[in-house]
Design a protein around this motif. Structure first.
Motif: not given
Length: 169
Positions: A102-120
Motif C-alpha cells: 500500500i505504502d509503495q503504491d504496488a497494488l494497481q488493479c490488485g489482481y496479481c497482488s496476492p501472488g506477488m505478496i506470497m512470493s515476497v
C-alpha cells in the motif's frame, strides 16, 4: 448406481494444514489446489488468472516453497502445509508486506497482488535483507499486467526493513 454414487466413489480423502488449521476433505483427483482453497475452504484471496501456471496470481507457500496453486492437484498437497494470503493479516492489522504494498503504491488493479505478496513473503522468510536482484528473482514467475514491478520491488525492500526490525512495523 447413479452418477452421484460413481462420482463420490472416485473422490480421494486428503488432510492438509492451511493457514495453521487442519482440514480433511474428500476431493476429486483432478481438483487443483487453487480450486480446493477457493471452493472447498472459501479462501478466495488466492486468485486464478491464467489457470496454466504462467501468471503467478495463484501463488501460495507450500511447505516453505512458492507454488502455483492452479497447477498443483489438491491430492498432491495432502499431508503438507499451505499458507495463503489470508494468513498474513491479523484482524484489521495488515502484515508489513501488505502495508508496504500500500505504502509503495504496488497494488494497481490488485489482481496479481496476492501472488506477488506470497512470493515476497516466501523470500523474506528465507532472506532477511534481500537485494533488488533477489526480489526480481523471487517474483520472476509472477506477472503484473499493470507493470508495477518497480513499486513491487520497492515494497519488498520496504517490507524487509520492517520485518527485520519488528519495532518498525
Amino acid at each position: 448406481m447413479n452418477i452421484d454414487d460413481k462420482a463420490s466413489k472416485s473422490k480421494k480423502q486428503i488432510t492438509l494444514t492451511v493457514n495453521g488449521a487442519m482440514f480433511t476433505r474428500d476431493v476429486f483427483p483432478h481438483m487443483t489446489l487453487a480450486e480446493f482453497l477457493r471452493e472447498e475452504l472459501k479462501l478466495t484471496g488466492t486468485k486464478v488468472g491464467c489457470n496454466r501456471g504462467e501468471c503467478g496470481s495463484c501463488t501460495v507457500i507450500l511447505d516453505g516453497h512458492s507454488v502455483y496453486a492452479c497447477t498443483m492437484l489438491a491430492v498432491e498437497a495432502g499431508g503438507k502445509s499451505v499458507q495463503t494470503i489470508e494468513s498474513l493479516s491479523v484482524g484489521d492489522k495488515l502484515h508489513p508486506i501488505q502495508q508496504a504494498f500500500i505504502d509503495q503504491d504496488a497494488l494497481q488493479c490488485g489482481y496479481c497482488s496476492p501472488g506477488m505478496i506470497m512470493s515476497v513473503k516466501n523470500l523474506l522468510d528465507r532472506t532477511v535483507k534481500p537485494t533488488e536482484d533477489d526480489v526480481r528473482c523471487a517474483i520472476d514467475g509472477n506477472f503484473c499486467r499493470c507493470g508495477s514491478y518497480q513499486n513491487i520491488i520497492k515494497a519488498a525492500i520496504d517490507a524487509s526493513d520492517k520485518t527485520a526490525d519488528p519495532d518498525r512495523s
